[in-house]
Design a protein around this motif. Structure first.
Motif, PDB file in Angstrom:
ATOM      1  N   ILE A 136      57.713  38.008 112.344  1.00 54.89           N
ATOM      2  CA  ILE A 136      57.136  36.762 112.894  1.00 54.89           C
ATOM      3  C   ILE A 136      55.589  35.532 112.640  1.00 54.89           C
ATOM      4  O   ILE A 136      55.523  34.729 113.635  1.00 54.89           O
ATOM      5  N   ARG A 137      55.575  35.766 111.670  1.00 58.98           N
ATOM      6  CA  ARG A 137      55.076  35.072 111.103  1.00 58.98           C
ATOM      7  C   ARG A 137      55.197  33.084 111.276  1.00 58.98           C
ATOM      8  O   ARG A 137      54.439  32.880 111.338  1.00 58.98           O
ATOM      9  N   PRO A 138      56.285  32.967 111.276  1.00 57.90           N
ATOM     10  CA  PRO A 138      56.814  31.218 111.102  1.00 57.90           C
ATOM     11  C   PRO A 138      56.441  31.521 112.662  1.00 57.90           C
ATOM     12  O   PRO A 138      56.320  29.634 112.577  1.00 57.90           O
ATOM     13  N   ILE A 139      56.548  31.875 113.800  1.00 57.81           N
ATOM     14  CA  ILE A 139      56.373  31.732 115.272  1.00 57.81           C
ATOM     15  C   ILE A 139      55.182  32.030 115.715  1.00 57.81           C
ATOM     16  O   ILE A 139      54.214  31.659 116.948  1.00 57.81           O
ATOM     17  N   LYS A 140      53.934  32.496 114.780  1.00 55.79           N
ATOM     18  CA  LYS A 140      52.745  33.541 115.594  1.00 55.79           C
ATOM     19  C   LYS A 140      52.001  32.453 116.077  1.00 55.79           C
ATOM     20  O   LYS A 140      51.118  32.033 116.663  1.00 55.79           O
ATOM     21  N   GLY A 141      51.745  30.574 114.604  1.00 59.31           N
ATOM     22  CA  GLY A 141      51.047  30.634 115.170  1.00 59.31           C
ATOM     23  C   GLY A 141      51.562  29.274 116.907  1.00 59.31           C
ATOM     24  O   GLY A 141      50.991  28.578 117.481  1.00 59.31           O
ATOM     25  N   LEU A 142      52.878  28.808 116.874  1.00 62.44           N
ATOM     26  CA  LEU A 142      53.370  28.773 118.325  1.00 62.44           C
ATOM     27  C   LEU A 142      52.897  28.833 119.747  1.00 62.44           C
ATOM     28  O   LEU A 142      52.477  28.288 120.173  1.00 62.44           O
TER      29      LEU A 142
ATOM     30  N   LYS B 111      63.291  26.045 112.339  1.00 59.40           N
ATOM     31  CA  LYS B 111      64.626  26.207 111.038  1.00 59.40           C
ATOM     32  C   LYS B 111      64.783  25.784 110.373  1.00 59.40           C
ATOM     33  O   LYS B 111      65.663  26.009 108.735  1.00 59.40           O
ATOM     34  N   LYS B 112      64.313  24.902 110.138  1.00 54.03           N
ATOM     35  CA  LYS B 112      64.028  23.604 108.830  1.00 54.03           C
ATOM     36  C   LYS B 112      63.363  24.024 107.886  1.00 54.03           C
ATOM     37  O   LYS B 112      63.779  23.450 107.125  1.00 54.03           O
ATOM     38  N   LYS B 113      61.896  24.020 108.186  1.00 55.49           N
ATOM     39  CA  LYS B 113      61.091  24.743 107.590  1.00 55.49           C
ATOM     40  C   LYS B 113      61.631  26.165 107.402  1.00 55.49           C
ATOM     41  O   LYS B 113      60.662  26.312 105.672  1.00 55.49           O
ATOM     42  N   TYR B 114      62.064  27.217 107.548  1.00 52.75           N
ATOM     43  CA  TYR B 114      62.305  28.266 106.889  1.00 52.75           C
ATOM     44  C   TYR B 114      63.529  28.433 106.998  1.00 52.75           C
ATOM     45  O   TYR B 114      64.258  29.818 107.473  1.00 52.75           O
TER      46      TYR B 114
ATOM     47  N   LEU C 223      64.715  32.302 105.756  1.00 53.15           N
ATOM     48  CA  LEU C 223      64.465  33.385 106.654  1.00 53.15           C
ATOM     49  C   LEU C 223      64.451  32.779 108.249  1.00 53.15           C
ATOM     50  O   LEU C 223      65.206  34.195 109.272  1.00 53.15           O
ATOM     51  N   VAL C 224      64.673  32.112 109.047  1.00 48.66           N
ATOM     52  CA  VAL C 224      65.140  31.730 110.676  1.00 48.66           C
ATOM     53  C   VAL C 224      66.893  30.596 110.339  1.00 48.66           C
ATOM     54  O   VAL C 224      66.821  29.254 110.029  1.00 48.66           O
ATOM     55  N   ASP C 225      67.554  31.924 111.200  1.00 50.04           N
ATOM     56  CA  ASP C 225      69.214  30.877 111.326  1.00 50.04           C
ATOM     57  C   ASP C 225      68.809  30.963 112.688  1.00 50.04           C
ATOM     58  O   ASP C 225      68.291  31.443 113.622  1.00 50.04           O
ATOM     59  N   ASP C 226      70.312  31.042 113.094  1.00 52.79           N
ATOM     60  CA  ASP C 226      70.153  30.993 114.423  1.00 52.79           C
ATOM     61  C   ASP C 226      70.709  31.649 115.241  1.00 52.79           C
ATOM     62  O   ASP C 226      70.041  31.561 116.578  1.00 52.79           O
ATOM     63  N   ASN C 227      70.979  33.164 114.975  1.00 50.51           N
ATOM     64  CA  ASN C 227      70.306  34.841 115.569  1.00 50.51           C
ATOM     65  C   ASN C 227      69.469  34.829 115.291  1.00 50.51           C
ATOM     66  O   ASN C 227      68.594  35.677 116.511  1.00 50.51           O
ATOM     67  N   THR C 228      68.436  34.573 114.495  1.00 53.13           N
ATOM     68  CA  THR C 228      66.830  34.423 114.423  1.00 53.13           C
ATOM     69  C   THR C 228      66.163  33.633 115.877  1.00 53.13           C
ATOM     70  O   THR C 228      64.939  34.014 116.247  1.00 53.13           O
ATOM     71  N   ILE C 229      66.741  32.646 116.100  1.00 50.69           N
ATOM     72  CA  ILE C 229      66.964  31.925 117.278  1.00 50.69           C
ATOM     73  C   ILE C 229      66.591  32.261 118.278  1.00 50.69           C
ATOM     74  O   ILE C 229      65.615  32.417 119.434  1.00 50.69           O
ATOM     75  N   ILE C 230      67.669  32.882 118.328  1.00 49.55           N
ATOM     76  CA  ILE C 230      68.342  33.564 119.412  1.00 49.55           C
ATOM     77  C   ILE C 230      67.081  34.749 119.732  1.00 49.55           C
ATOM     78  O   ILE C 230      67.024  35.179 121.419  1.00 49.55           O
TER      79      ILE C 230
END
Length: 509
Positions: free
Chosen positions: A131-137, A279-282, A285-292
């Motif tokens: 959740i950390r990468p997207i929390k700020g969004l 995905k570029k920044k992490y 941790l963040v790949d295509d499956n994570t984005i889904i």
């Protein structure tokens, strides 16, 4: 050698003895035996499953707390708590209590593997990591980046209302159409592409009905998660509800289009853009499956609570002419550009009071949010002790009706409770407001509080301000009663609204 018949009889007897022993232990020896509650709740969770299945367990929960007090035994190992003062402990951020097994029902089986998601995962370290990468969004500042997408959807929505209902003098069932708006708006801000629901004026692809069936299943079966192993998670014959395969396919298609060099069709930023930047920044941790996973959280969890909030506002406001008049007067005086801009709504105190009160009295989530009591147990404010391993839950429909916090007649829709009283000092008002705001359980609390609350508020405030600024609206009568179904998310049905153009705007035109 024992005969087959004798063996079967012995097995049945053993099962009966085990079942009776389990029931007797729950009644006489359980650590929760001293807590009051329905008689059948001492023995089995079946009673609460059937209560949830009926669709209005929030009514039952409030009745039970009025009868038994702040802690009610709802199952052999489950307590429902109503005291807002325990929220910082049960839903604390520093050492979060683990989610109960009820959330496991939301897992999905793909190719024989059980897959968890941000909502269902019980491991707090896993959750905090992803959740950390997207929390700020999802901060209020950042969600304003997608306001142009909300505006596109509002304009389409208003145009279709005018075309289908205003010009033809027909009633519009706002329960349905606000739901259409919420789903299309969420898709627009996520993918820069709506689902075509507003345009069709119906659930033409069955997305919403499938979502409702899945929620109905989750709401009931999560009361006895073991049943999920026999039904939806059955490896032989799956007996569960329709799956969200369509959402996976739709999200994957949008991701692949963007990866193939596409850009947001609308020309403005969306959440998919933001996830690809992560995905570029992490990359570790963040790949295509994570984005889904992130996209599905938006698509499947970001619409129903927003719909519920907007339905509550429209219904309660039109049922109360005094509130309707005050809200309309404030909006008219503001001379808003339409669609209403978020920054222009910040000084509209009565609009804010109406929105807060609508969500307080009818929160979007209607079941208990459950947590497992950690090692060492927990002592309630009244001195009673809850042993570790027990499950405690808090229902927003119960917590938000606490008279000590929210004042007299907490079950009634009174927006003024969020505003200063005539004889109240500013200091006293600020203290009272902070107390209510801190206890408001509409979006949960702690590390698992609703991630999209600010996005939901952006959409709902803007749509409500635009709707009430554009049309004069009324119900068939002030006695009209809508239908509510509590199925984890709270659904509305039958809010027929007659609309016509504002007279002052019509004269100007």
């Amino acid at each position: 050698m024992l005969s087959i018949n004798q063996l079967i009889i012995d097995l049945w007897l053993a099962c009966i003895i085990l079942a009776v022993s389990y029931l007797l232990w729950n009644h006489f020896l359980s650590p929760l035996r001293t807590f009051p509650g329905p008689f059948l709740a001492r023995f089995t969770n079946l009673w609460r499953l059937q209560d949830v299945f009926k669709g209005r367990c929030d009514i039952t929960h409030n009745q039970l707390h009025r009868r038994y007090g702040a802690a009610v035994r709802m199952g052999p190992n489950l307590l429902s708590l109503s005291d807002p003062s325990v929220i910082p402990y049960v839903f604390n951020s520093k050492n979060p209590w683990m989610k109960s097994d009820m959330y496991n029902v939301n897992d999905v089986i793909v190719r024989g593997m059980r897959l968890k998601n941000i909502f269902s995962h019980q491991d707090e370290r896993w959750h905090s990591t992803y959740i950390r990468p997207i929390k700020g969004l999802y901060s209020m500042t950042k969600v304003q980046d997608v306001e142009p997408g909300v505006d596109l959807t509002i304009n389409l929505f208003i145009d279709k209302l005018r075309e289908r209902f205003v010009e033809k003098g027909r009633f519009c069932d706002m329960a349905d159409h606000l739901n259409f708006f919420a789903w299309d708006a969420m898709s627009q801000v996520t993918f820069s592409k709506n689902l075509g629901i507003i345009e069709a004026g119906s659930d033409h692809l069955g997305f919403l009905s499938r979502s409702n069936q899945s929620l109905d299943y989750f709401a009931s079966i999560c009361q006895m998660p073991v049943l999920d192993l026999l039904l939806e998670k059955n490896p032989i014959v799956r007996l569960g509800p329709p799956t969200f395969v369509w959402a996976n396919i739709f999200s994957l298609e949008q991701l692949q289009n963007r990866l193939n060099g596409g850009s947001p069709p609308s020309g403005h930023t969306d959440f998919l853009d933001k996830f690809l930047e992560l995905k570029k920044k992490y990359p570790e941790l963040v790949d295509d499956n994570t984005i889904i996973t992130y996209l599905l959280s938006n698509t499947l969890a970001g619409s129903d609570t927003t719909t519920s909030a907007m339905c509550s506002v429209v219904y309660h406001t039109l049922k109360n002419p005094r509130v309707h008049r005050k809200l309309r007067d404030e909006l008219y005086a503001a001379k808003l550009s339409l669609p209403a801009r978020w920054k222009d709504l910040q000084g509209l105190t009565y609009l804010d009071a109406v929105m807060r009160e609508s969500m307080r009295v009818n929160p979007g989530v209607g079941l208990m949010l459950e947590r497992v009591v950690p090692e060492g147990g927990f002592t309630l404010p009244d001195g009673r002790f809850i042993s570790e391993g027990a499950v405690v839950g808090m229902n927003p429909w119960v917590v938000n009706r606490n008279e000590t916090i929210f004042g007299a007649r907490p079950e009634e829709f009174i927006p003024e409770r969020w505003l200063p009283s005539p004889d109240e000092s500013n200091e006293a008002y600020q203290a009272r407001f902070a107390k209510m705001k801190g206890a408001d359980f509409t979006f949960g609390a702690g590390t698992r509080a609703c991630l999209g609350r600010y996005l939901s508020q952006l959409e709902s405030y803007k749509l409500i301000a635009t709707l009430f600024s554009t049309f004069e609206m009324e119900l068939p009568s002030l006695d009209h009663t809508c239908h509510i179904t509590n199925s984890w998310f709270v659904r509305y049905q039958d809010i027929p609204v007659k609309m016509k153009e504002r007279m002052d705007l019509a004269v100007t035109i």
